[in-house]
Design a protein around this motif. Structure first.
Motif, PDB file in Angstrom:
ATOM      1  N   HIS A 127       0.776  -1.298  -0.068  1.00 56.49           N
ATOM      2  CA  HIS A 127       0.081  -0.040  -0.136  1.00 56.49           C
ATOM      3  C   HIS A 127       0.993   1.373  -0.111  1.00 56.49           C
ATOM      4  O   HIS A 127       0.539   2.337  -0.733  1.00 56.49           O
ATOM      5  CB  HIS A 127      -1.073   0.106   1.150  1.00 56.49           C
ATOM      6  N   ALA A 128       1.830   1.298   0.836  1.00 63.76           N
ATOM      7  CA  ALA A 128       2.797   2.542   1.055  1.00 63.76           C
ATOM      8  C   ALA A 128       3.597   2.443  -0.293  1.00 63.76           C
ATOM      9  O   ALA A 128       3.483   3.843  -0.784  1.00 63.76           O
ATOM     10  CB  ALA A 128       3.787   2.202   1.796  1.00 63.76           C
ATOM     11  N   ILE A 129       3.940   1.710  -0.968  1.00 64.45           N
ATOM     12  CA  ILE A 129       4.807   1.769  -2.084  1.00 64.45           C
ATOM     13  C   ILE A 129       4.086   2.106  -3.355  1.00 64.45           C
ATOM     14  O   ILE A 129       4.477   3.021  -4.074  1.00 64.45           O
ATOM     15  CB  ILE A 129       5.592   0.420  -2.611  1.00 64.45           C
ATOM     16  N   GLU A 130       2.923   1.750  -3.706  1.00 64.39           N
ATOM     17  CA  GLU A 130       1.988   1.956  -4.606  1.00 64.39           C
ATOM     18  C   GLU A 130       1.212   3.429  -4.547  1.00 64.39           C
ATOM     19  O   GLU A 130       1.278   3.993  -5.427  1.00 64.39           O
ATOM     20  CB  GLU A 130       0.812   0.944  -4.896  1.00 64.39           C
ATOM     21  N   ALA A 131       1.116   3.889  -3.160  1.00 69.76           N
ATOM     22  CA  ALA A 131       0.656   5.214  -2.860  1.00 69.76           C
ATOM     23  C   ALA A 131       1.827   6.138  -3.384  1.00 69.76           C
ATOM     24  O   ALA A 131       1.701   7.244  -3.801  1.00 69.76           O
ATOM     25  CB  ALA A 131       0.346   5.218  -1.569  1.00 69.76           C
ATOM     26  N   TYR A 132       3.234   5.690  -3.128  1.00 64.00           N
ATOM     27  CA  TYR A 132       4.172   6.586  -3.388  1.00 64.00           C
ATOM     28  C   TYR A 132       4.302   6.768  -4.858  1.00 64.00           C
ATOM     29  O   TYR A 132       4.819   7.851  -5.348  1.00 64.00           O
ATOM     30  CB  TYR A 132       5.305   6.147  -2.525  1.00 64.00           C
ATOM     31  N   ASN A 143       0.722  13.006  -3.857  1.00 66.40           N
ATOM     32  CA  ASN A 143       1.110  14.224  -3.342  1.00 66.40           C
ATOM     33  C   ASN A 143       1.918  14.174  -2.157  1.00 66.40           C
ATOM     34  O   ASN A 143       2.077  12.990  -1.630  1.00 66.40           O
ATOM     35  CB  ASN A 143      -0.678  14.780  -3.007  1.00 66.40           C
ATOM     36  N   PRO A 144       2.101  15.385  -1.634  1.00 62.42           N
ATOM     37  CA  PRO A 144       3.092  15.354  -0.529  1.00 62.42           C
ATOM     38  C   PRO A 144       2.604  14.866   0.771  1.00 62.42           C
ATOM     39  O   PRO A 144       3.360  14.224   1.359  1.00 62.42           O
ATOM     40  CB  PRO A 144       3.396  16.921  -0.421  1.00 62.42           C
ATOM     41  N   TYR A 145       1.430  15.024   1.136  1.00 55.40           N
ATOM     42  CA  TYR A 145       0.775  14.216   2.172  1.00 55.40           C
ATOM     43  C   TYR A 145       0.879  12.806   2.404  1.00 55.40           C
ATOM     44  O   TYR A 145       1.385  12.355   3.328  1.00 55.40           O
ATOM     45  CB  TYR A 145      -0.555  14.865   2.418  1.00 55.40           C
ATOM     46  N   CYS A 146       0.528  12.302   1.056  1.00 50.02           N
ATOM     47  CA  CYS A 146       0.451  10.837   0.967  1.00 50.02           C
ATOM     48  C   CYS A 146       2.033  10.421   0.982  1.00 50.02           C
ATOM     49  O   CYS A 146       2.386   9.186   1.651  1.00 50.02           O
ATOM     50  CB  CYS A 146      -0.297  10.280  -0.242  1.00 50.02           C
ATOM     51  N   ASP A 147       2.894  10.981   0.440  1.00 52.88           N
ATOM     52  CA  ASP A 147       4.413  10.850   0.384  1.00 52.88           C
ATOM     53  C   ASP A 147       4.881  10.624   1.714  1.00 52.88           C
ATOM     54  O   ASP A 147       5.711   9.709   2.116  1.00 52.88           O
ATOM     55  CB  ASP A 147       5.129  11.730  -0.409  1.00 52.88           C
ATOM     56  N   MET A 148       4.531  11.686   2.592  1.00 54.48           N
ATOM     57  CA  MET A 148       4.832  11.657   3.943  1.00 54.48           C
ATOM     58  C   MET A 148       4.533  10.561   4.676  1.00 54.48           C
ATOM     59  O   MET A 148       5.351   9.772   5.405  1.00 54.48           O
ATOM     60  CB  MET A 148       4.531  12.839   4.579  1.00 54.48           C
ATOM     61  N   LEU A 149       3.106  10.046   4.575  1.00 52.84           N
ATOM     62  CA  LEU A 149       2.649   8.866   5.349  1.00 52.84           C
ATOM     63  C   LEU A 149       3.130   7.620   4.899  1.00 52.84           C
ATOM     64  O   LEU A 149       3.491   6.645   5.499  1.00 52.84           O
ATOM     65  CB  LEU A 149       1.095   8.893   5.093  1.00 52.84           C
ATOM     66  N   ALA A 150       3.473   7.571   3.374  1.00 53.35           N
ATOM     67  CA  ALA A 150       4.073   6.218   2.887  1.00 53.35           C
ATOM     68  C   ALA A 150       5.506   5.874   3.468  1.00 53.35           C
ATOM     69  O   ALA A 150       5.587   4.792   3.815  1.00 53.35           O
ATOM     70  CB  ALA A 150       3.885   6.352   1.381  1.00 53.35           C
ATOM     71  N   THR A 153       8.893   2.815   7.171  1.00 54.35           N
ATOM     72  CA  THR A 153       9.854   2.942   8.323  1.00 54.35           C
ATOM     73  C   THR A 153       9.467   1.951   9.500  1.00 54.35           C
ATOM     74  O   THR A 153      10.158   1.366   9.972  1.00 54.35           O
ATOM     75  CB  THR A 153      10.169   4.420   8.692  1.00 54.35           C
ATOM     76  N   LEU A 154       8.242   2.360   9.589  1.00 57.17           N
ATOM     77  CA  LEU A 154       7.698   1.485  10.919  1.00 57.17           C
ATOM     78  C   LEU A 154       7.487  -0.027  10.381  1.00 57.17           C
ATOM     79  O   LEU A 154       7.930  -1.053  10.972  1.00 57.17           O
ATOM     80  CB  LEU A 154       6.340   1.947  11.292  1.00 57.17           C
ATOM     81  N   LEU A 155       6.931  -0.302   9.166  1.00 54.41           N
ATOM     82  CA  LEU A 155       6.578  -1.599   8.859  1.00 54.41           C
ATOM     83  C   LEU A 155       7.897  -2.635   8.787  1.00 54.41           C
ATOM     84  O   LEU A 155       8.213  -3.522   9.143  1.00 54.41           O
ATOM     85  CB  LEU A 155       5.890  -1.720   7.713  1.00 54.41           C
ATOM     86  N   SER A 156       8.936  -2.111   7.986  1.00 60.79           N
ATOM     87  CA  SER A 156      10.156  -2.643   7.668  1.00 60.79           C
ATOM     88  C   SER A 156      11.083  -2.977   8.878  1.00 60.79           C
ATOM     89  O   SER A 156      11.750  -4.035   9.132  1.00 60.79           O
ATOM     90  CB  SER A 156      10.971  -1.894   6.577  1.00 60.79           C
ATOM     91  N   ALA A 157      10.850  -2.199   9.915  1.00 52.52           N
ATOM     92  CA  ALA A 157      11.424  -2.245  11.071  1.00 52.52           C
ATOM     93  C   ALA A 157      11.026  -3.416  11.991  1.00 52.52           C
ATOM     94  O   ALA A 157      11.728  -3.882  13.074  1.00 52.52           O
ATOM     95  CB  ALA A 157      11.829  -0.876  12.015  1.00 52.52           C
ATOM     96  N   ASN A 158       9.734  -3.626  11.863  1.00 47.25           N
ATOM     97  CA  ASN A 158       8.835  -4.206  12.825  1.00 47.25           C
ATOM     98  C   ASN A 158       8.067  -5.614  12.218  1.00 47.25           C
ATOM     99  O   ASN A 158       8.026  -6.498  13.075  1.00 47.25           O
ATOM    100  CB  ASN A 158       7.709  -3.661  13.355  1.00 47.25           C
ATOM    101  N   ILE A 159       8.404  -5.812  10.958  1.00 45.52           N
ATOM    102  CA  ILE A 159       7.667  -6.979  10.430  1.00 45.52           C
ATOM    103  C   ILE A 159       8.218  -8.389  10.579  1.00 45.52           C
ATOM    104  O   ILE A 159       7.430  -9.287  11.010  1.00 45.52           O
ATOM    105  CB  ILE A 159       7.370  -6.926   8.808  1.00 45.52           C
ATOM    106  N   GLU A 160       9.387  -8.522  10.732  1.00 48.43           N
ATOM    107  CA  GLU A 160       9.955  -9.704  11.056  1.00 48.43           C
ATOM    108  C   GLU A 160       9.767 -10.189  12.628  1.00 48.43           C
ATOM    109  O   GLU A 160       9.360 -11.347  13.020  1.00 48.43           O
ATOM    110  CB  GLU A 160      11.759  -9.901  10.853  1.00 48.43           C
ATOM    111  N   GLU A 161       9.950  -9.079  13.538  1.00 47.34           N
ATOM    112  CA  GLU A 161       9.666  -9.416  14.880  1.00 47.34           C
ATOM    113  C   GLU A 161       8.424  -9.627  15.229  1.00 47.34           C
ATOM    114  O   GLU A 161       7.792 -10.616  15.997  1.00 47.34           O
ATOM    115  CB  GLU A 161      10.128  -7.914  15.603  1.00 47.34           C
ATOM    116  N   ALA A 162       7.245  -8.700  14.557  1.00 49.18           N
ATOM    117  CA  ALA A 162       5.953  -9.304  14.811  1.00 49.18           C
ATOM    118  C   ALA A 162       5.567 -10.563  14.146  1.00 49.18           C
ATOM    119  O   ALA A 162       4.640 -11.104  14.690  1.00 49.18           O
ATOM    120  CB  ALA A 162       5.161  -7.886  14.130  1.00 49.18           C
ATOM    121  N   SER A 163       6.106 -11.000  13.321  1.00 49.54           N
ATOM    122  CA  SER A 163       5.729 -11.945  12.600  1.00 49.54           C
ATOM    123  C   SER A 163       6.546 -13.158  13.337  1.00 49.54           C
ATOM    124  O   SER A 163       5.756 -14.473  13.651  1.00 49.54           O
ATOM    125  CB  SER A 163       6.015 -12.133  11.057  1.00 49.54           C
TER     126      SER A 163
END
Length: 385
Positions: A197-202, A209-216, A221-231
């Motif tokens: 979702h983040a990559i395709e939005a970006y 747009n800049p707002y969606c870019d910031m969110l993506a 940052t959050l997802l890549s840092a936590n997905i292995e630990e959470a899974s």
């Protein structure tokens, strides 16, 4: 200057234990007779026990509809709406995965009895209001709690979307206690779904747009840092809360800068072979990234530091798509997800049918940074086989 419009859920509560405050939230929305939309697994695992206790403490009556299934058919949504109308329901809570949340959105409109479900299919076709609505995800993936989109299964293999700002809820609640105990493969596949979702939005072609870019970026940052630990270490509540927030941010991004070819090629996998949405995305993602390289490498390069924060330099920008493709392929392997279509029972003869169905997803394909023709879709499936 970029002209854009951004809309999202009015209120987001990201807090461990927030489920226990649902009675108060219902009071604030003037809800007295509540319908809880969910599935049988949520009930069996006791995930609504705290919710029900909170409702009892605030004297809010409720009934439960627990017949939601993956890829929910139109008939299930209409059955829930009839139940809501018969019981004079004045508020809806959707709790569960994306299917439960999508169903809850539509029932919140149907309870007003001013419009039938088929007349809502498409973009901005809802003419009715809705009743008060609270959405509570139990997986960190779809972002449905902050998107104006519901997906409905309308035939054996076909789906239709309803897109309208009316579907945005009043409150989204992110409580990682609800994600404890999720099977590893669900945590993994839904997490990759959120990253898509983040990559395709970006990289969305028309509404980036800049707002969606910031969110993506923050989502990745959050997802890549936590997905292995959470899974792989599913009891880590910090990692799970970070995943919920990351999925929510990605949902806010793609709700305004829509997804594209990864999702377009993923939908037929779910429709024909009942592969989960997150896994369907994971299977085609590396190959779509490579396909998009000539148009999107510069954008992928901007995302690299948010996925590889300590190793973002020292590579050719033209290799950005290749680097991301390798990352996601290896991530699926690390998380013990299938990495090929053949591992999911798909054979070469199935691919033309899948490519034909993917080309019907014009609502999504138009957003892709590179135009996708039938031959391109077929080649991507062949690479994923």
């Amino acid at each position: 200057m970029v002209n854009f419009e951004f809309s999202t859920t009015k209120r987001v509560v990201s807090e461990l234990g927030a489920l226990t405050n649902c009675g108060l939230y219902c009071q604030q929305l003037d809800i007295h007779r509540l319908l809880i939309m969910t599935d049988k697994g949520i009930i069996q695992h006791g995930l609504i026990d705290d919710l029900r206790s909170s409702l009892a403490a605030t004297n809010i009556t409720h009934i439960i509809f627990d017949e939601v299934v993956a890829d929910p058919p139109q008939s299930i949504i209409e059955k829930a709406a009839r139940l809501a109308i018969e019981n004079d329901i004045d508020g809806i809570i959707g709790i569960g995965g994306g299917s439960s949340l999508d169903c809850a959105k539509l029932v919140a409109v149907l309870v007003k009895q001013k419009q039938s479900l088929p007349t809502m299919f498409g973009i901005n076709n809802i003419v009715s209001s809705r009743c008060p609505l609270i959405l509570i995800p139990t997986t960190a993936g779809t972002g449905s709690e902050v998107t104006p989109i519901s997906i409905v299964t309308t035939g054996e293999t076909t789906k239709m979307g309803v897109v309208s700002a009316v579907l945005l809820p009043d409150i989204a609640i992110l409580d990682a206690n609800l994600t404890l105990g999720l099977p590893q493969h669900i945590s993994a596949s839904t997490g990759i779904d959120a990253m898509v979702h983040a990559i395709e939005a970006y990289t969305s072609k028309f509404k980036k747009n800049p707002y969606c870019d910031m969110l993506a970026k923050q989502a990745l940052t959050l997802l890549s840092a936590n997905i292995e630990e959470a899974s792989l270490q599913g009891a880590n509540l910090v990692a799970r809360q970070n995943m919920l927030l990351g999925a929510c941010l990605a949902g806010q991004a793609f709700a305004n800068a829509p997804v594209a070819a990864v999702h377009a090629l993923a939908y037929p996998l779910g429709g024909h072979f009942h592969i989960s949405h997150g896994l369907s995305n994971a299977l085609v993602l590396p190959h779509v990234l490579r396909f998009n390289a000539q148009e999107a490498n510069h954008l992928y390069a901007e995302l690299i530091p948010h996925i590889f924060p300590t190793n973002a330099l020292g590579y050719d920008e033209s290799q950005s798509s290749e680097r991301l493709a390798d990352y996601f392929y290896n991530l699926s392997h690390t998380l013990e997800l299938p990495t090929t279509l053949s591992a999911c029972g798909i054979v070469e003869n199935d691919l033309p049918m899948l490519a034909q169905d993917a080309m019907l997803q014009t609502r999504l394909l138009v957003n892709n940074p590179r135009d996708v023709e039938y031959e391109d879709a077929l080649k991507i499936y062949q690479q994923a086989l």
